[in-house]
Motif scaffolding. Structure first.
Motif, PDB file in Angstrom:
ATOM      1  N   LEU A 189       0.826  -1.212   0.000  1.00 55.88           N
ATOM      2  CA  LEU A 189       0.000   0.000   0.000  1.00 55.88           C
ATOM      3  C   LEU A 189       0.857   1.257   0.000  1.00 55.88           C
ATOM      4  O   LEU A 189       0.519   2.260  -0.640  1.00 55.88           O
ATOM      5  N   ILE A 190       1.968   1.201   0.699  1.00 60.98           N
ATOM      6  CA  ILE A 190       2.847   2.365   0.739  1.00 60.98           C
ATOM      7  C   ILE A 190       3.479   2.615  -0.641  1.00 60.98           C
ATOM      8  O   ILE A 190       3.736   3.757  -1.014  1.00 60.98           O
ATOM      9  N   ARG A 191       3.703   1.545  -1.368  1.00 64.63           N
ATOM     10  CA  ARG A 191       4.242   1.704  -2.722  1.00 64.63           C
ATOM     11  C   ARG A 191       3.266   2.447  -3.623  1.00 64.63           C
ATOM     12  O   ARG A 191       3.654   3.023  -4.638  1.00 64.63           O
ATOM     13  N   HIS A 192       1.993   2.405  -3.283  1.00 63.42           N
ATOM     14  CA  HIS A 192       0.961   3.078  -4.084  1.00 63.42           C
ATOM     15  C   HIS A 192       0.148   3.976  -3.149  1.00 63.42           C
ATOM     16  O   HIS A 192      -0.977   3.624  -2.768  1.00 63.42           O
ATOM     17  N   PRO A 193       0.686   5.124  -2.825  1.00 64.33           N
ATOM     18  CA  PRO A 193       0.119   5.928  -1.732  1.00 64.33           C
ATOM     19  C   PRO A 193      -1.330   6.355  -1.950  1.00 64.33           C
ATOM     20  O   PRO A 193      -2.001   6.730  -0.998  1.00 64.33           O
ATOM     21  N   TRP A 194      -1.787   6.315  -3.165  1.00 62.62           N
ATOM     22  CA  TRP A 194      -3.164   6.698  -3.462  1.00 62.62           C
ATOM     23  C   TRP A 194      -4.124   5.557  -3.110  1.00 62.62           C
ATOM     24  O   TRP A 194      -5.340   5.756  -3.016  1.00 62.62           O
ATOM     25  N   ALA A 195      -3.592   4.355  -2.926  1.00 58.44           N
ATOM     26  CA  ALA A 195      -4.447   3.171  -2.827  1.00 58.44           C
ATOM     27  C   ALA A 195      -5.259   3.053  -1.522  1.00 58.44           C
ATOM     28  O   ALA A 195      -6.442   2.725  -1.574  1.00 58.44           O
ATOM     29  N   PRO A 196      -4.654   3.301  -0.363  1.00 56.56           N
ATOM     30  CA  PRO A 196      -5.414   3.063   0.871  1.00 56.56           C
ATOM     31  C   PRO A 196      -6.724   3.831   0.936  1.00 56.56           C
ATOM     32  O   PRO A 196      -7.754   3.278   1.347  1.00 56.56           O
ATOM     33  N   ALA A 197      -6.722   5.076   0.532  1.00 54.23           N
ATOM     34  CA  ALA A 197      -7.956   5.858   0.594  1.00 54.23           C
ATOM     35  C   ALA A 197      -9.035   5.218  -0.278  1.00 54.23           C
ATOM     36  O   ALA A 197     -10.207   5.162   0.109  1.00 54.23           O
ATOM     37  N   LEU A 198      -8.624   4.738  -1.427  1.00 52.59           N
ATOM     38  CA  LEU A 198      -9.565   4.085  -2.328  1.00 52.59           C
ATOM     39  C   LEU A 198     -10.025   2.755  -1.748  1.00 52.59           C
ATOM     40  O   LEU A 198     -11.211   2.421  -1.757  1.00 52.59           O
ATOM     41  N   LEU A 199      -9.070   2.023  -1.258  1.00 50.70           N
ATOM     42  CA  LEU A 199      -9.349   0.705  -0.688  1.00 50.70           C
ATOM     43  C   LEU A 199     -10.380   0.781   0.421  1.00 50.70           C
ATOM     44  O   LEU A 199     -11.254  -0.079   0.541  1.00 50.70           O
ATOM     45  N   MET A 200     -10.267   1.823   1.246  1.00 51.63           N
ATOM     46  CA  MET A 200     -11.109   1.894   2.431  1.00 51.63           C
ATOM     47  C   MET A 200     -12.431   2.608   2.197  1.00 51.63           C
ATOM     48  O   MET A 200     -13.279   2.608   3.068  1.00 51.63           O
ATOM     49  N   SER A 201     -12.585   3.242   1.063  1.00 49.29           N
ATOM     50  CA  SER A 201     -13.838   3.983   0.878  1.00 49.29           C
ATOM     51  C   SER A 201     -14.706   3.358  -0.208  1.00 49.29           C
ATOM     52  O   SER A 201     -15.506   4.038  -0.827  1.00 49.29           O
ATOM     53  N   ARG A 202     -14.543   2.073  -0.418  1.00 50.26           N
ATOM     54  CA  ARG A 202     -15.392   1.371  -1.367  1.00 50.26           C
ATOM     55  C   ARG A 202     -15.507  -0.082  -0.917  1.00 50.26           C
ATOM     56  O   ARG A 202     -14.717  -0.542  -0.115  1.00 50.26           O
ATOM     57  N   THR A 203     -16.474  -0.758  -1.462  1.00 48.20           N
ATOM     58  CA  THR A 203     -16.609  -2.186  -1.196  1.00 48.20           C
ATOM     59  C   THR A 203     -15.836  -2.914  -2.284  1.00 48.20           C
ATOM     60  O   THR A 203     -16.141  -2.779  -3.464  1.00 48.20           O
ATOM     61  N   ASN A 204     -14.817  -3.657  -1.870  1.00 50.80           N
ATOM     62  CA  ASN A 204     -13.947  -4.299  -2.855  1.00 50.80           C
ATOM     63  C   ASN A 204     -14.244  -5.788  -2.973  1.00 50.80           C
ATOM     64  O   ASN A 204     -14.194  -6.516  -1.995  1.00 50.80           O
ATOM     65  N   THR A 205     -14.501  -6.223  -4.188  1.00 50.78           N
ATOM     66  CA  THR A 205     -14.780  -7.647  -4.405  1.00 50.78           C
ATOM     67  C   THR A 205     -14.013  -8.162  -5.607  1.00 50.78           C
ATOM     68  O   THR A 205     -14.479  -9.058  -6.306  1.00 50.78           O
ATOM     69  N   GLY A 206     -12.853  -7.579  -5.878  1.00 53.16           N
ATOM     70  CA  GLY A 206     -12.024  -8.077  -6.977  1.00 53.16           C
ATOM     71  C   GLY A 206     -11.435  -9.430  -6.621  1.00 53.16           C
ATOM     72  O   GLY A 206     -11.396  -9.811  -5.447  1.00 53.16           O
ATOM     73  N   PRO A 207     -10.984 -10.148  -7.614  1.00 61.72           N
ATOM     74  CA  PRO A 207     -10.441 -11.494  -7.384  1.00 61.72           C
ATOM     75  C   PRO A 207      -9.264 -11.500  -6.416  1.00 61.72           C
ATOM     76  O   PRO A 207      -9.196 -12.377  -5.538  1.00 61.72           O
ATOM     77  N   ALA A 208      -8.369 -10.549  -6.530  1.00 61.74           N
ATOM     78  CA  ALA A 208      -7.215 -10.526  -5.633  1.00 61.74           C
ATOM     79  C   ALA A 208      -7.670 -10.303  -4.194  1.00 61.74           C
ATOM     80  O   ALA A 208      -7.150 -10.903  -3.254  1.00 61.74           O
TER      81      ALA A 208
END
Lengths: 213, 213
Positions: A91-110
Motif C-alpha cells: 500500500l505504501i508503494r501506491h500511496p493513493w491506494a489506501p484511501a480508495l481501498l477503504m472507501s469502497r466495497t472491494n470484491t475483486g479477485p485478488a
DNA sequence: GCTGTAAGCTTACGACGTAAGCAAGAGTGC
DNA sequence: GCACTCTTGCTTACGTCGTAAGCTTACAGC
C-alpha cells in the motif's frame, strides 16, 4: 504507412491507469488523460471498461494482488505478521491506494483471494468462526488504518519542517502542552517521528494468541 | 419591505455544510448547493471561507468536537476505552466523516484538543513518551480504520441481501471455501455479521497495560 | 462485393471549483 | 448632507470533469 497500433484492452487500460495514479495520485487519473496516455480519445476507453469506477476498482485490486502471502506452514502468528507487513508495504508503494481501498466495497479477485487466505490460516489454527471474524477484522482495521494515517501524517512528508513551523504557533499558545512537548521530543531526535506498524500489530497478535488459548 | 436576511458568516456556512453532508454525503456538498441552501450565490461563500477545502476541514473538526472526552480521573484504561467508543459513535453519526478525516492532515482546534487530551492521559498514567506515541497511534489507527471499514462493509448496509446474492456466484465457484463458509455462518445467524469495536480495542488496551508494567 | 460487427472518434451536456470584476448598501468623518 | 471607504453579495466566465448518443472506419465471413 502508419504502424497499426496495439489495440486497446481492459488490461492495457488498467495498466496505464495504475501508472498514472502512481505518478500523480488519484487526481491525475482522469479518463481524458488516461486516453491520452494510450494514444486514444477518452470515450474509446468505455469500450473496454464500464466507467471510471470500474477503473478504480481494477487498480485497487491490482495493488492487492501485489501482497505476497506467506505459506501458512509458518504458523498462524508468523503468517499473519508478515502478511500484515506485506500489505502495508504494497500500500505504501501506491500511496493513493489506501484511501480508495477503504472507501469502497472491494470484491475483486485478488481481494477475495487475500481474504480467503486470511480466514483459512486462522481457521486452520483452531480459531472459532466468531474469533476468526473478529481477528481478521481487527488486524485489517489496524493495518489499513495505520497505513492511511501514516500517509497523511505531516511527519512522514518531505515538507515536515514547513508543516511543523506552520503549526508551532498553535502549540505555543499553551493550550496543548502535551502535544508541544511531544513535538519537542521528536524534533530533538529523542524519538522517531515515523510510526512503526509492528508495534500495534504485535500487540494485536499477542492478544489473539491469548484468546485462542 | 423584504426582511433583511441574516448575514452570512463562517459559522453559518459550516453549519449548512455539515447539514448537507449529513443529508447526502460528501458528493452532495458542492459550493453551489451550499450557497443555494443559504439563499445565496456560490461565489458569495468565498467571502467567509477560503475555498472548499477549508469547508471540509471545518466540518471534520466539527465532528471531532462532538467526541465526548471522559474525565482522566476514571483511570487511563477506562478513559481510553470510552474515548474510543465515543469517537466511533461520533463518526458513525456522520458516515461521510471518516474518509475525510483519514485522507487529510487535520489541525483544527477540536482535533488538537482531542490529541492533547489523549497524550495527556497516557503521559499522566506513566507511559514513556515513546510508548505514549505508539499507543496513541495504535489506538487511533484501529479506531478510525475500524469505523471506515464498517461503513463500507456490505453487511452493514440495508441492501445486504442484494450484495450477498450478487457475490454468491463468486463464492460458489469453490475458489474461496473459507469465505463461503463464513458467509453461510453469518447468514444462518450463528454469528453477528456486524463487527464490534470493543473486541479489538480491548485487545490493544490489554496489551498496552502489559507494556506499561 | 456485401454485410455485420467491433473499435475508436466526434460532439455535446450538465455538473464542478473558483478567478475577476461589479454593485449596492453601511458606516464614518466632515 | 455628502463624499469616501469597506463590506457583502452578485454576475459572468473559464477550464475541467464523467459520460450519453451517435458516427465512421476497418476488417471478417460469406
Amino acid at each position: 504507412m502508419t504502424a497499426t497500433r496495439e489495440p486497446l484492452s481492459r488490461e492495457r487500460v488498467l495498466n496505464a491507469a495504475l501508472a498514472l495514479a502512481d505518478a500523480g495520485g488519484t487526481d491525475a487519473l482522469t479518463m481524458r488523460r488516461l486516453g491520452q496516455e494510450l494514444g486514444v480519445e477518452a470515450m474509446s476507453l468505455y469500450r473496454h471498461v464500464a466507467n471510471k469506477d470500474a477503473v478504480l476498482a481494477g487498480i485497487v485490486d491490482q495493488v492487492i494482488s501485489e501482497i505476497t502471502l506467506p505459506p501458512p506452514s509458518d504458523g498462524w502468528k508468523a503468517a499473519m505478521r508478515s502478511r500484515g507487513v506485506a500489505a502495508h508495504q504494497a500500500l505504501i508503494r501506491h500511496p493513493w491506494a489506501p484511501a480508495l481501498l477503504m472507501s469502497r466495497t472491494n470484491t475483486g479477485p485478488a481481494m477475495l483471494r487475500y481474504i480467503d487466505y486470511t480466514l483459512g490460516v486462522l481457521r486452520e489454527a483452531g480459531f472459532s468462526w466468531r474469533l476468526t471474524d473478529y481477528a481478521w477484522n481487527t488486524m485489517d482495521s489496524y493495518i489499513y488504518g495505520f497505513t492511511l494515517r501514516k500517509l497523511n501524517f505531516p511527519i512522514a512528508q518531505p515538507d515536515y519542517a514547513d508543516v511543523a513551523s506552520a503549526h508551532v504557533h498553535l502549540l505555543a499558545g499553551g493550550g496543548f502542552p502535551y502535544m508541544a512537548e511531544m513535538t519537542r521530543h521528536v524534533m530533538a531526535g529523542n524519538h522517531p517521528g515515523d510510526p512503526d506498524l509492528t508495534f500495534g500489530l504485535d500487540l494485536i497478535l499477542d492478544g489473539l494468541e491469548r484468546l485462542r488459548g
